[in-house]
Motif scaffolding. Structure first.
Motif, PDB file in Angstrom:
ATOM      1  N   ALA A  61       0.780  -1.230   0.043  1.00 52.63           N
ATOM      2  CA  ALA A  61       0.167   0.019   0.000  1.00 52.63           C
ATOM      3  C   ALA A  61       0.960   1.164   0.120  1.00 52.63           C
ATOM      4  CB  ALA A  61      -0.980   0.072   1.138  1.00 52.63           C
ATOM      5  N   GLY A  62       0.448   1.993  -0.959  1.00 50.67           N
ATOM      6  CA  GLY A  62       1.439   3.454  -0.809  1.00 50.67           C
ATOM      7  C   GLY A  62       2.479   3.421  -1.903  1.00 50.67           C
ATOM      8  N   CYS A  63       2.714   2.074  -2.327  1.00 48.48           N
ATOM      9  CA  CYS A  63       4.176   2.005  -3.486  1.00 48.48           C
ATOM     10  C   CYS A  63       3.457   2.726  -4.803  1.00 48.48           C
ATOM     11  CB  CYS A  63       4.483   0.733  -3.347  1.00 48.48           C
ATOM     12  SG  CYS A  63       5.436   0.118  -1.839  1.00 48.48           S
ATOM     13  N   LYS A  64       4.543   3.279  -5.614  1.00 49.27           N
ATOM     14  CA  LYS A  64       4.157   3.607  -6.737  1.00 49.27           C
ATOM     15  C   LYS A  64       4.721   2.807  -7.804  1.00 49.27           C
ATOM     16  CE  LYS A  64       4.446   8.205  -7.022  1.00 49.27           C
ATOM     17  NZ  LYS A  64       4.860   9.562  -7.361  1.00 49.27           N
ATOM     18  N   LEU A  65       3.924   2.638  -8.783  1.00 43.93           N
ATOM     19  CA  LEU A  65       4.145   2.108  -9.889  1.00 43.93           C
ATOM     20  C   LEU A  65       4.264   3.230 -11.186  1.00 43.93           C
ATOM     21  CD1 LEU A  65       4.576  -0.607 -11.688  1.00 43.93           C
ATOM     22  CD2 LEU A  65       2.324  -0.506 -12.042  1.00 43.93           C
ATOM     23  N   HIS A  66       5.729   2.921 -11.830  1.00 39.96           N
ATOM     24  CA  HIS A  66       5.903   4.032 -12.959  1.00 39.96           C
ATOM     25  C   HIS A  66       5.931   3.131 -14.102  1.00 39.96           C
ATOM     26  CE1 HIS A  66       7.231   7.797 -14.711  1.00 39.96           C
ATOM     27  NE2 HIS A  66       8.003   6.809 -15.335  1.00 39.96           N
ATOM     28  N   GLN A  79      -5.395  -1.900 -13.672  1.00 44.23           N
ATOM     29  CA  GLN A  79      -5.732  -0.839 -12.452  1.00 44.23           C
ATOM     30  C   GLN A  79      -6.582  -1.274 -11.330  1.00 44.23           C
ATOM     31  OE1 GLN A  79      -4.833   2.296 -12.957  1.00 44.23           O
ATOM     32  NE2 GLN A  79      -3.868   1.720 -14.913  1.00 44.23           N
ATOM     33  N   GLN A  80      -7.454  -2.485 -11.780  1.00 44.35           N
ATOM     34  CA  GLN A  80      -7.926  -3.165 -10.593  1.00 44.35           C
ATOM     35  C   GLN A  80      -6.975  -3.783  -9.776  1.00 44.35           C
ATOM     36  OE1 GLN A  80     -10.167  -5.983 -13.006  1.00 44.35           O
ATOM     37  NE2 GLN A  80     -12.205  -4.661 -12.988  1.00 44.35           N
ATOM     38  N   SER A  81      -5.603  -4.381 -10.202  1.00 45.09           N
ATOM     39  CA  SER A  81      -4.677  -5.085  -9.430  1.00 45.09           C
ATOM     40  C   SER A  81      -4.008  -3.940  -8.531  1.00 45.09           C
ATOM     41  CB  SER A  81      -3.684  -5.702 -10.094  1.00 45.09           C
ATOM     42  OG  SER A  81      -4.031  -6.782 -11.039  1.00 45.09           O
ATOM     43  N   GLN A  86      -3.729  -1.174  -3.070  1.00 46.15           N
ATOM     44  CA  GLN A  86      -3.809   0.375  -2.912  1.00 46.15           C
ATOM     45  C   GLN A  86      -2.674   1.075  -3.066  1.00 46.15           C
ATOM     46  OE1 GLN A  86      -4.912   0.774   1.488  1.00 46.15           O
ATOM     47  NE2 GLN A  86      -6.107  -1.128   1.378  1.00 46.15           N
ATOM     48  N   MET A  87      -2.121   0.815  -4.288  1.00 46.64           N
ATOM     49  CA  MET A  87      -0.886   1.193  -4.890  1.00 46.64           C
ATOM     50  C   MET A  87      -1.259   2.819  -5.636  1.00 46.64           C
ATOM     51  SD  MET A  87       1.234  -2.191  -6.152  1.00 46.64           S
ATOM     52  CE  MET A  87       2.484  -1.292  -6.762  1.00 46.64           C
ATOM     53  N   LEU A  88      -0.159   3.320  -5.950  1.00 49.75           N
ATOM     54  CA  LEU A  88      -0.281   4.347  -6.759  1.00 49.75           C
ATOM     55  C   LEU A  88       0.302   4.296  -8.134  1.00 49.75           C
ATOM     56  CD1 LEU A  88       0.932   7.131  -4.197  1.00 49.75           C
ATOM     57  CD2 LEU A  88      -1.278   6.510  -4.508  1.00 49.75           C
ATOM     58  N   TRP A  89      -0.013   5.005  -9.273  1.00 48.74           N
ATOM     59  CA  TRP A  89       0.360   4.756 -10.585  1.00 48.74           C
ATOM     60  C   TRP A  89       0.551   5.820 -11.526  1.00 48.74           C
ATOM     61  CZ3 TRP A  89      -2.776   5.017 -15.303  1.00 48.74           C
ATOM     62  CH2 TRP A  89      -2.007   4.493 -16.377  1.00 48.74           C
ATOM     63  N   PRO A 223      -2.381   9.632  -9.855  1.00 49.15           N
ATOM     64  CA  PRO A 223      -2.720   8.969  -8.955  1.00 49.15           C
ATOM     65  C   PRO A 223      -3.628   7.987  -8.653  1.00 49.15           C
ATOM     66  CG  PRO A 223      -3.211  11.139  -8.371  1.00 49.15           C
ATOM     67  CD  PRO A 223      -2.723  11.016  -9.850  1.00 49.15           C
ATOM     68  N   TRP A 224      -3.553   6.680  -8.311  1.00 49.05           N
ATOM     69  CA  TRP A 224      -4.685   5.895  -8.269  1.00 49.05           C
ATOM     70  C   TRP A 224      -4.680   5.219  -6.560  1.00 49.05           C
ATOM     71  CZ3 TRP A 224      -8.476   4.284 -11.868  1.00 49.05           C
ATOM     72  CH2 TRP A 224      -8.265   4.907 -12.902  1.00 49.05           C
ATOM     73  N   ARG A 225      -5.043   6.021  -5.860  1.00 46.87           N
ATOM     74  CA  ARG A 225      -4.959   5.411  -4.272  1.00 46.87           C
ATOM     75  C   ARG A 225      -6.331   5.304  -3.913  1.00 46.87           C
ATOM     76  NH1 ARG A 225      -0.526   6.930  -0.859  1.00 46.87           N
ATOM     77  NH2 ARG A 225      -1.236   5.965   1.245  1.00 46.87           N
ATOM     78  N   THR A 226      -6.610   4.201  -3.281  1.00 51.15           N
ATOM     79  CA  THR A 226      -7.923   3.846  -3.010  1.00 51.15           C
ATOM     80  C   THR A 226      -7.745   2.942  -1.547  1.00 51.15           C
ATOM     81  OG1 THR A 226      -7.752   1.843  -4.135  1.00 51.15           O
ATOM     82  CG2 THR A 226      -8.929   3.700  -5.410  1.00 51.15           C
ATOM     83  N   SER A 227      -8.965   2.663  -0.823  1.00 51.72           N
ATOM     84  CA  SER A 227      -8.930   1.877  -0.074  1.00 51.72           C
ATOM     85  C   SER A 227      -9.908   0.835  -0.071  1.00 51.72           C
ATOM     86  CB  SER A 227      -9.273   2.590   1.388  1.00 51.72           C
ATOM     87  OG  SER A 227     -10.654   3.393   1.100  1.00 51.72           O
TER      88      SER A 227
END
Length: 228
Positions: A61-66, A79-81, A86-89, A223-227
């Motif tokens: 959670a909170g890690c960013k995928l570039h 995007q679903q993964s 709970q990762m960022l993109w 950013p794609w941050r969800t819970s």
């Protein structure tokens, strides 16, 4: 940081690889190798990276995928993964090659040391060669200047040990019942793995290069941050 590599031919068919690199240690933490370039190629690489980094009970959670702007990374499956973990993109900007320099350097090494060394008779043969080079050479033998002339495996082992020792060491503050001298608190290096990329086999270790994945101003952040 994630990236897909152009296909490489064999005597039977082409082969594609998608890799995820942790720019903290330059280790290839996830990858996927398949005969077709589909969204599942990216999803498998991401899932293998998350599984490796959370094996000890941690969280992504909170890690960013570039990534680059390939359709595989913009797919609904990926995007679903990202949402589930709970990762960022974020994606690289159009015409900005520096955004993906860290992954490009890894694939350049792979191309030079494995893919272009000879002609491959089957996809299985090439797959084994790629995985063997990543695990035995890139991760354990190839020393990188950015890591202080250490290999990715050595760097992670040293930094993890130091972080564990710092977390366990007590900090003594002035107390009336304590005869020890007061020590100032020490700063602890906090390691925050940054992910990026996809995989089918279970990859890990790209070449050294500018680790600017997801850096502010170098990419268009989405950013794609969800819970849950």
């Amino acid at each position: 940081m994630a990236h897909r590599h152009p296909e490489h031919p064999t005597a039977v068919a082409k082969l594609y690889i998608c890799a995820v690199k942790d720019v903290w240690s330059n280790r290839i933490v996830g990858y996927s190798i398949y005969s077709r370039m589909t969204s599942q190629l990216a999803v498998d690489a991401l899932e293998s990276a998350v599984a490796r980094r959370t094996a000890g009970g941690g969280s992504a959670a909170g890690c960013k995928l570039h990534s680059d702007r390939g359709g595989q990374f913009r797919s609904r499956k990926l995007q679903q993964s990202l949402w589930r973990h709970q990762m960022l993109w974020c994606m690289g900007q159009v015409g900005s090659a520096g955004d993906n320099a860290a992954m490009e350097s890894f694939f350049s090494l792979l191309q030079r040391n494995v893919l272009d060394r000879r002609k491959w008779t089957s996809r299985k043969e090439l797959r084994i060669a790629i995985v063997t080079w990543i695990k035995r050479i890139y991760h354990r033998r190839r020393r990188q200047a950015r890591l202080g002339r250490l290999t990715p495996i050595e760097y992670e082992a040293i930094m993890t040990t130091l972080a564990d020792q710092a977390a366990l060491e007590p900090l003594w503050w002035g107390r009336s019942d304590c005869h020890r001298s007061v020590q100032q608190p020490r700063s602890v290096l906090q390691v925050e793995p940054r992910l990026s990329g996809p995989s089918n086999l279970g990859l890990t270790d790209p070449a050294s290069g500018p680790a600017n994945a997801g850096a502010p101003g170098s990419s268009s952040a989405l950013p794609w941050r969800t819970s849950d």
